[in-house]
Every structure is written in structure tokens, then in C-alpha cells.
Write a protein that holds these residues in place. Structure first.
Motif, PDB file in Angstrom:
ATOM      1  N   TYR B 158      32.400 -24.585 -62.679  1.00 32.59           N
ATOM      2  CA  TYR B 158      33.718 -23.779 -62.698  1.00 32.59           C
ATOM      3  C   TYR B 158      35.124 -24.310 -62.600  1.00 32.59           C
ATOM      4  N   ARG B 236      37.427 -20.961 -59.736  1.00 34.31           N
ATOM      5  CA  ARG B 236      37.352 -20.350 -57.980  1.00 34.31           C
ATOM      6  C   ARG B 236      38.862 -19.397 -57.853  1.00 34.31           C
ATOM      7  N   GLU B 237      38.765 -18.712 -57.040  1.00 34.91           N
ATOM      8  CA  GLU B 237      40.043 -18.140 -56.763  1.00 34.91           C
ATOM      9  C   GLU B 237      41.058 -18.606 -55.682  1.00 34.91           C
ATOM     10  N   GLU B 238      40.729 -19.597 -55.821  1.00 38.78           N
ATOM     11  CA  GLU B 238      41.553 -20.631 -54.598  1.00 38.78           C
ATOM     12  C   GLU B 238      42.870 -21.504 -55.938  1.00 38.78           C
ATOM     13  N   THR B 240      42.815 -20.497 -59.089  1.00 37.08           N
ATOM     14  CA  THR B 240      43.685 -19.307 -60.226  1.00 37.08           C
ATOM     15  C   THR B 240      44.728 -18.960 -59.087  1.00 37.08           C
ATOM     16  N   GLY B 241      44.283 -18.932 -57.692  1.00 35.13           N
ATOM     17  CA  GLY B 241      46.227 -18.706 -56.701  1.00 35.13           C
ATOM     18  C   GLY B 241      47.244 -19.488 -56.873  1.00 35.13           C
TER      19      GLY B 241
END
Lengths: 322, 322
Positions: B158, B236-238, B240-241
Motif C-alpha cells: 500500500y 488503502r480505502e481510508e 483514498t478517502g
């Protein structure tokens, strides 16, 4: 800012390793022993009579390598710069590093720059690390294991110039002086001696903490003592005068272009002669010897013939002097 | 203060070189090529999820050596400490350096400490320099001279965790996260790959400036282009968010425990397999390839299938992130 700094470094430090370098320089080296050292420089003021923080950083690291018997080869430089630091001052410091590195015959092969917000550092700090190759026959000078009673102690010139020169530049120092820092690379002088003389037993450059600290560290835990004769220690009249006036001891004043050597008595006058023929060793003198008595201690024979024990400096006599 | 610091270092960094060291450590080395690197660390805050400035300084230098194909061996440490900095924090940082050095199998062999007055630096800055031995067969990875079209680009996991973890600890950052810095030594992972694979063409750790910067530097001035596929980049989604919310680009976010490798297409799946078996490479992925088109440029194939040129970061996206 970063781009500008990079351009400055490329302009002044150009060499094939820096040009191809990514995160680290890959350097050719003969087998054997490598000397490796690091120092951060926070000297205040950045510019002083006889030098600047850049010259100081190169000399300091070159000399730390040279006193281990090494041929200094490669230097890395890390800058921490306060935002808004004048680029012309930075250029002047970088230029001075390049000139000093050339003089010492070392290459600046790796670097790093960090810029911090205004107020988060004091103008500019520099770290230099260095490596050099140690010839097999010189490995012992870093350890002092061969030092023995009768060995002579030599200093390559006047002590205390750097300390007093910096101090006299500080805000509030009440006296004007014409003193200059002795800041200079010593690898030429030391190299010449090691080339001709096999009986150098120990070397150290008396920077922070001065001659007293070098000798205390040499004696500490050993079965021999160290005797130094105050009248034989070369100190400029101006430095002596300022020390008396302001309560400093020349023995603890830092130098940035001097070496203390311990040599076999059979070669001490030859070593002093070699030093005298070098610009960096003009005022060299034998200042004492290794003795059987007072093991682990440094004894000063004063001008009046008395003797007293010299102790390690506790705390720092002069903060931000290097 | 100085005495206390010295005791801390002796306590945690103990090894035979530090014990005998004077101004420089004298180290045994086989002939051949040496990798030499330096970095100053000014990260703010000093302690963050996943690490602290001490761990960061060791990992950063170990990784800079490892990506040149070197076996990291020796590290020097220079501390610049603000007067009044809590000794318990210093001890915690020094301990963390010792633990990380042990984990990475490197020895801390030279050190320096400067203390500056309150307000003259921001708590603590650390410089680490390092040297490692480069096996003959790995010398080319530092230069990228063997990279050619068709070669595959791999990242070991990541991207962006370190940058976002630090940022989210800063005063005023409006979101709580559970992100941790990825700060870790990579010499184990990289060493295993180099042991089994001879077709690694180039490596770099995407720290300051992130993956984009590494690839832009790789492509710059070359006769080949670099293609990366946005959907294949592990983020990681976090992360990206948060990037979408606050206008950051994960491609430019710094990492402290990732390596970008360029390898021969014949071995790329094998390299990814080896990475997947290591804790530091669990989420490794092929993210792109070297191409004939767009020489000197990095091209991003976006999620929607479009293509755009990726440029070198101008200025710093995230100051004091390392």
C-alpha cells in the motif's frame, strides 16, 4: 526552494557520484579498514573570521577521519535550513564547502536538505559524515593501545584560536579582537607525518573541550598518566589575555585545525620538524609526555612549577562553538 | 545533559566500535563497492502511530542503502536537541533506534550530539548516515542503466500510509484515523529478492514525493517511458478517502516502508510471490511497465481508461513529513 538548493549543490559539488546518485552513492573501495564519522554543526554565528559553518563542517569531518590514520575520501552533507534563509548566504556557504573539500581532496558524494518553518531552527544547521580508508599500519592510532610511558605529546600549533574567535563575534562580547579561527583541513599535514614516521601512537583533534579533554580521554582508565607543561603549550598572547580577562582556560578552548599527537620519544623532534615545515604546523611544540605516575590522570605542570590534576570538562564551556 | 546523553547512547547502542571509538569508528570492510547515504529527519510530530523519529531515521537510512543493492552495515547518528527536551522522550527515541537497528541487523558506530538553546530548534532533529556493502552483481540497480521497455514495475504494498498517518496527527487535522506509518526496514525483503532473482533492474524507496517522484526520476532523460495503471496501485480505502476529501494525490504521498522495483518481465510474478510471503510485502502488486512510447515521461492510465502525464512534484506537498 528545493529546486534552487539542488541547483546550488550540483553547481558547486559536481562529481560523478552526485550526478548519478539516487538515495545513496555507490563508491569503489579497497578492502581493509574504513573510518566512519559524523558531526552536526550548529555554530553561531554562521560566518566568523577565518571561516564559516560550511568550511567548519568539511574541516571537522576531514580531521576526525585523518586523526584515525585514515585517508579521507567521501563526505555526505545534510542541511537543515530555516525557511527564508538568504539564498546568497547559502550559496556562499556551499561554495566554501566545495573549496574546502577540494583543498582536502575529498568528494561530497551524498546530500540531503530539509527546510523547516521560520522559527523552527536557527538559520542553518549542517551535518557532515565522512569515510576514509585506513592503511593497515595506521589502524592502532585510533585506539591508543600502543601508547606507553616515555612517549612524547605534541600539538601542531597555537591552541584556542577557534574558540576565542567565535566567542569574540558573539553579541555582547565586550572586546574587539583580530583573532581568526584556525579552521583548516589537517589531512595533508597528518598524511605527510604518517608517510615518514611509523611511531605515531595516537592522534586526536582537540575540538570541543580542547586539549584538556583529548588528554583526559586518552588517560582515562589507562595504566599510565599524562603530564603536560603549561609553559610549553603554544597559546597566542591575545588568547591568554582574553582568557585571563573573562575567566576561560586555554586548555579547554576548542580548535578546528590542530592535532595532538603521541609519538615515540625517538621520533618526536623529527615529527615537530615536519610540522614546522607545513603551514598548518608552523608553531608545533612538544607539550608533555606519557608518565608512569598518576595512572588514568592528566597532570599539569604550571608556569610556577606546581602540579595540578586536570579534569574532564563538565558541561560545555562554550555552547554552539562548532 | 551531555553526560546523560552519552550514557543513554552507551546503554542502548552498545557495540565494540562505539566503545572504542574516538572521533571516528574504524571498521573492517571487504573490497568492492560501498553504498553511502545521509538523511536528516525533522518529522513533526516526533511520535506518531507506527513509529517515531528514531525508528524513522534508522529505517530511512537502511532503506536508502538497501535500494542500491547494498547490505546495510553501519549507521552514524547526529542529534540536534533543543535545551529542555524531556529526557524520557529522548530515551524512548534512542531505545526505538536501537530496537530498529537490531531488527535491521545494522550497527550504530558513530554519533554526535549538539544541544541548542530553547527556541533554536524544534525539539529534536536527527541525522543518520549509513554505509553498506554492495555485491558486485547488484551494482547496476543504483543506476537504472539496464532498465528497458517491457520491464515490469512492482510496488511492495500500500502506498501513502506514512504520509497520511503523520498528517492526521498534525494540529488542526479534522479527521481521526487509525492509519499507521508503514515505517519499517526493508533490507530483509530486498535481500531475499536479490538472493533469488538476478533480473532486478532498478529499485528505489518512494519516500518524499512518493511513487510519482521515483518514477519521474527514473524516466527523466531516458529513451523509455513509464506507464502506471491507477487501478493496480495498492492504496488503502481510508487513504483514498482522505486524499479525495483533502485534495491530496496518493501517488505523491510519502512511504517509509515500501520499495518500487523494476524487473525483467520473466521474473515479475516470482518477485511478487516472494514479496507476498514476507510481512513487508503482503500487498505487493505489479503497477505498470517500461514502455517505448513517451520517452522521459511517466504516463498514468486512469481508472476510467484515460491517460495523463505525471509530473515531478514542485515544492513539497507535505512539509516535515520525514
Amino acid at each position: 526552494m528545493h529546486e534552487l538548493i539542488r541547483q546550488l549543490f550540483v553547481k558547486y559539488f559536481r562529481n560523478r557520484w552526485l550526478e548519478t546518485a539516487g538515495d545513496a552513492a555507490v563508491l569503489p573501495l579497497e578492502s581493509g579498514h574504513i573510518s566512519f564519522t559524523t558531526d552536526s554543526y550548529v555554530v553561531d554565528p554562521l560566518f566568523f573570521p577565518g571561516g564559516d559553518i560550511g568550511k567548519l563542517a568539511i574541516c571537522g569531518t576531514v580531521n576526525d577521519l585523518a586523526v584515525t590514520g585514515a585517508l579521507p575520501l567521501f563526505i555526505s552533507v545534510g542541511f537543515i535550513i530555516e525557511e527564508g534563509f538568504p539564498v546568497k548566504d547559502l550559496e556562499s556557504i556551499v561554495r566554501s564547502m566545495a573549496v574546502t573539500a577540494k583543498q582536502a581532496g575529498v568528494q561530497i558524494v551524498a546530500g540531503d536538505t530539509k527546510v523547516v518553518n521560520k522559527g523552527k531552527c536557527d538559520k542553518l544547521f549542517i551535518n557532515t559524515s565522512g569515510m576514509g580508508q585506513v592503511p593497515e599500519k595506521c589502524i592502532h592510532v585510533a585506539s591508543a593501545d600502543l601508547v606507553k610511558p616515555g612517549d612524547q605529546i605534541i600539538i601542531s600549533g597555537y591552541t584556542g584560536d577557534h574558540g576565542m574567535a567565535i566567542l569574540s563575534q558573539r553579541k555582547g562580547f565586550p572586546m574587539k579582537t583580530r583573532l581568526k579561527s584556525d579552521c583548516t583541513p589537517l589531512n595533508g599535514l597528518i598524511g605527510t607525518i604518517l608517510e615518514h614516521i611509523n611511531q605515531v601512537r595516537f592522534m586526536r583533534d582537540p575540538t570541543r573541550g580542547g586539549v584538556a579533554t583529548v588528554l583526559c580521554e586518552l588517560a582515562e582508565g589507562r595504566s599510565f598518566g599524562v603530564l603536560i607543561r603549561e609553559p610549553d603549550l603554544p597559546v597566542r598572547e591575545e588568547v591568554t589575555g582574553l582568557c585571563e580577562m573573562f575567566g576561560f582556560d586555554p586548555l579547554y578552548l576548542p580548535n578546528e585545525g590542530k592535532v595532538v599527537m603521541v609519538v615515540d620519544p625517538a621520533v618526536s623532534s623529527q615529527v615537530v620538524d615536519i610540522m614546522h615545515r607545513h603551514p598548518e604546523g608552523e608553531h608545533a611544540a612538544v607539550i608533555g609526555e606519557i608518565i608512569d605516575e598518576n595512572p588514568g590522570r592528566v597532570v599539569l605542570e604550571t608556569v610556577t612549577g606546581g602540579r595540578r590534576i586536570i579534569h574532564m570538562l563538565t558541561g560545555e564551556q562554550l555552547p554552539r562553538i562548532c
